[in-house]
Design a protein around this motif. Structure first.
Motif, mmCIF file in Angstrom:
data_model
loop_
_atom_site.group_PDB
_atom_site.id
_atom_site.type_symbol
_atom_site.label_atom_id
_atom_site.label_comp_id
_atom_site.label_asym_id
_atom_site.label_seq_id
_atom_site.Cartn_x
_atom_site.Cartn_y
_atom_site.Cartn_z
ATOM 1 N N ALA A 27 44.913 40.204 43.316
ATOM 2 C CA ALA A 27 45.565 41.519 43.221
ATOM 3 C C ALA A 27 45.073 42.289 42.001
ATOM 4 O O ALA A 27 44.897 41.716 40.913
ATOM 5 N N HIS A 28 44.869 43.581 42.203
ATOM 6 C CA HIS A 28 44.490 44.434 41.074
ATOM 7 C C HIS A 28 45.734 44.762 40.238
ATOM 8 O O HIS A 28 46.856 44.749 40.751
ATOM 9 N N ASN A 29 45.492 45.075 38.967
ATOM 10 C CA ASN A 29 46.576 45.398 38.030
ATOM 11 C C ASN A 29 47.428 46.598 38.452
ATOM 12 O O ASN A 29 48.486 46.822 37.876
ATOM 13 N N ASP A 44 41.483 42.982 36.457
ATOM 14 C CA ASP A 44 40.711 44.219 36.590
ATOM 15 C C ASP A 44 39.533 43.976 37.534
ATOM 16 O O ASP A 44 39.351 42.857 38.047
ATOM 17 N N SER A 45 38.734 44.994 37.746
ATOM 18 C CA SER A 45 37.668 44.896 38.739
ATOM 19 C C SER A 45 36.684 43.762 38.423
ATOM 20 O O SER A 45 36.271 43.033 39.324
ATOM 21 N N LEU A 46 36.330 43.622 37.140
ATOM 22 C CA LEU A 46 35.369 42.577 36.787
ATOM 23 C C LEU A 46 35.977 41.193 36.990
ATOM 24 O O LEU A 46 35.356 40.304 37.586
ATOM 25 N N THR A 132 31.510 47.911 35.443
ATOM 26 C CA THR A 132 32.946 48.168 35.603
ATOM 27 C C THR A 132 33.393 48.893 34.336
ATOM 28 O O THR A 132 32.586 49.079 33.400
ATOM 29 N N SER A 133 34.670 49.233 34.283
ATOM 30 C CA SER A 133 35.143 49.931 33.081
ATOM 31 C C SER A 133 35.095 49.008 31.860
ATOM 32 O O SER A 133 35.037 49.470 30.732
ATOM 33 N N SER A 134 35.103 47.688 32.095
ATOM 34 C CA SER A 134 35.120 46.785 30.936
ATOM 35 C C SER A 134 33.717 46.504 30.398
ATOM 36 O O SER A 134 33.582 46.057 29.264
ATOM 37 N N ALA A 200 44.249 54.126 26.513
ATOM 38 C CA ALA A 200 43.845 54.886 27.706
ATOM 39 C C ALA A 200 42.705 54.207 28.446
ATOM 40 O O ALA A 200 41.883 53.492 27.863
ATOM 41 N N HIS A 201 42.669 54.478 29.750
ATOM 42 C CA HIS A 201 41.572 53.990 30.580
ATOM 43 C C HIS A 201 40.433 55.009 30.510
ATOM 44 O O HIS A 201 40.688 56.219 30.500
ATOM 45 N N PRO A 202 39.169 54.540 30.483
ATOM 46 C CA PRO A 202 38.061 55.504 30.348
ATOM 47 C C PRO A 202 37.855 56.416 31.564
ATOM 48 O O PRO A 202 36.971 57.273 31.518
ATOM 49 N N SER A 217 39.423 48.819 29.744
ATOM 50 C CA SER A 217 39.706 48.554 31.162
ATOM 51 C C SER A 217 41.184 48.156 31.275
ATOM 52 O O SER A 217 41.858 47.935 30.262
ATOM 53 N N THR A 218 41.666 47.987 32.499
ATOM 54 C CA THR A 218 43.082 47.629 32.647
ATOM 55 C C THR A 218 43.377 46.286 31.975
ATOM 56 O O THR A 218 44.345 46.164 31.215
ATOM 57 N N SER A 219 42.537 45.280 32.224
ATOM 58 C CA SER A 219 42.813 43.969 31.603
ATOM 59 C C SER A 219 42.638 44.029 30.089
ATOM 60 O O SER A 219 43.371 43.363 29.343
HETATM 61 P P1 13P Z 1 39.654 48.387 36.052
HETATM 62 O O1 13P Z 1 40.837 47.585 36.481
HETATM 63 O O2 13P Z 1 38.389 47.630 36.304
HETATM 64 O O3 13P Z 1 39.783 48.861 34.660
HETATM 65 O O4 13P Z 1 39.545 49.657 37.012
HETATM 66 C C1 13P Z 1 40.503 50.618 37.102
HETATM 67 C C2 13P Z 1 40.521 51.304 38.399
HETATM 68 O O5 13P Z 1 40.825 52.463 38.507
HETATM 69 C C3 13P Z 1 40.225 50.572 39.582
HETATM 70 O O6 13P Z 1 40.334 51.388 40.651
#
Ligand code: 13P
Ligand code: SF4
Length: 306
Positions: A27-29, A44-46, A132-134, A200-202, A217-219
């Motif tokens: 599951a994603h965050n 997170d995605s990674l 990914t964002s990370s 903040a998320h990028p 990133s979220t994580s």
């Molecule tokens: P991350 O969880 O990799 O930071 O990505 C955020 C996002 O928006 C995924 O859709």
């Protein structure tokens, strides 16, 4: 006659079925709290890509959006990858098509194509490397080229340009959920809660990121929130973050950037749909092999960088 199950009954049925069928639930965050609670792994995605690649389970129930399930399949085609709601897409990923990217590549032949994983498999297949964002900054720094065509998120691309000093050509894509967070909203929250710090998320705009004490990133935001001395934190990302942030930091107060910071696509996954998808093993996500192999090259290069 249709029988309705309580959430508790559903959760126990999902767990039984997942174990009988040797299925792992990722599951994603940003998923609903009850989905995060039943998942074997939330990230997170990674992190999710890594889990998808390394799991021994035969079946992956992917509680996230379409491009994430596709990435899981790209990495693990021998596994059955299920997305409990086929309509759970990502509007940002839809802002770039492979045809558009081919045209843009022709206009910028000198540039290395770096594609955010929030993209279709066909777009990944047209790319030199994913990120990914990370790891976006690390990926771009690792490249010999100073000219980067960054697809599809213009906000993450602008952030990467600032961090690396490279010439980043931006695609006109964005995440509606993050793009609509306004600097004025954050300034108002800071005024209301002067002790609070802002993470903040990028995917947020440059004006919003300029106000951030931390960008991740979220994580990455979970780790930062845990180790931060601050007792009050404003969260510049999707509302789903609040669930785990509050569990992991019971003594801290978290403020969402706004009550509208919701990704409707992430919320399409429900307990009912997870149960149903486990029963039927549908909808399956696959990618044509020719596209998968090309996309895999770009994803693999990213995974090696970390
Ligand atoms: P991350 O969880 O990799 O930071 O990505 C955020 C996002 O928006 C995924 O859709
Ligand atoms: Fe796409 Fe934004 Fe939703 Fe992530 S939060 S899935 S980038 S729309």
């Amino acid at each position: 006659m249709e029988t309705f199950l309580s959430d508790q009954e559903l959760v126990s049925k999902i767990k039984d079925l997942a174990s009988k069928k040797d299925a792992v639930i990722l599951a994603h965050n940003y998923q609903r709290p009850e989905i995060q609670d039943i998942a074997d792994y939330v990230g997170d995605s990674l992190g999710l890509s890594r889990q998808a690649a390394s799991t021994d389970a035969d079946i992956i129930i992917f509680c996230g959006v379409h491009f994430m399930a596709e990435t899981a399949y790209i990495l693990s085609p021998q596994k059955t990858v299920i997305l409990p709601e086929i309509e759970a897409g990502c509007p940002m990923a839809d802002m770039a098509t492979a045809e558009q990217l081919k045209l843009k590549k022709n206009q910028h032949q000198e540039a290395t194509v770096v594609t955010y994983v929030n993209s279709s498999a066909a777009v990944k297949a047209e790319s030199d490397i994913c990120c990914t964002s990370s790891n976006a900054v690390k990926v771009v720094e690792s490249l010999n080229s100073d000219d980067i065509l960054f697809v599809p998120d213009k906000n993450l691309g602008a952030y990467v340009a600032k961090q690396t000093g490279k010439n980043v050509i931006l695609w006109d894509g964005f995440c509606p959920t993050h793009h609509h967070i306004r600097a004025g909203q954050i300034l108002a929250l800071i005024k209301e809660h002067p002790q609070a710090v802002f993470m903040a998320h990028p995917e947020c705009t440059e004006e919003v990121l300029a106000l951030a004490n931390h960008i991740d990133s979220t994580s990455g935001m979970f780790s930062w929130a845990k180790q931060s001395d601050a007792n009050e934190i404003i969260v510049g990302s999707e509302m789903g973050m609040l669930h785990r942030l509050q569990i992991e930091n019971p003594n801290k107060i978290f403020y969402p950037a706004s009550n509208q910071t919701i990704c409707p696509n992430m919320k399409l996954i429900t307990l009912d749909k997870v149960y149903d998808s486990l029963l039927k093993l549908e909808p399956k996500i696959t990618v044509p092999e020719q596209i998968r192999l090309k996309a895999l090259e770009a994803v693999d290069k990213m995974v090696k960088i970390g």
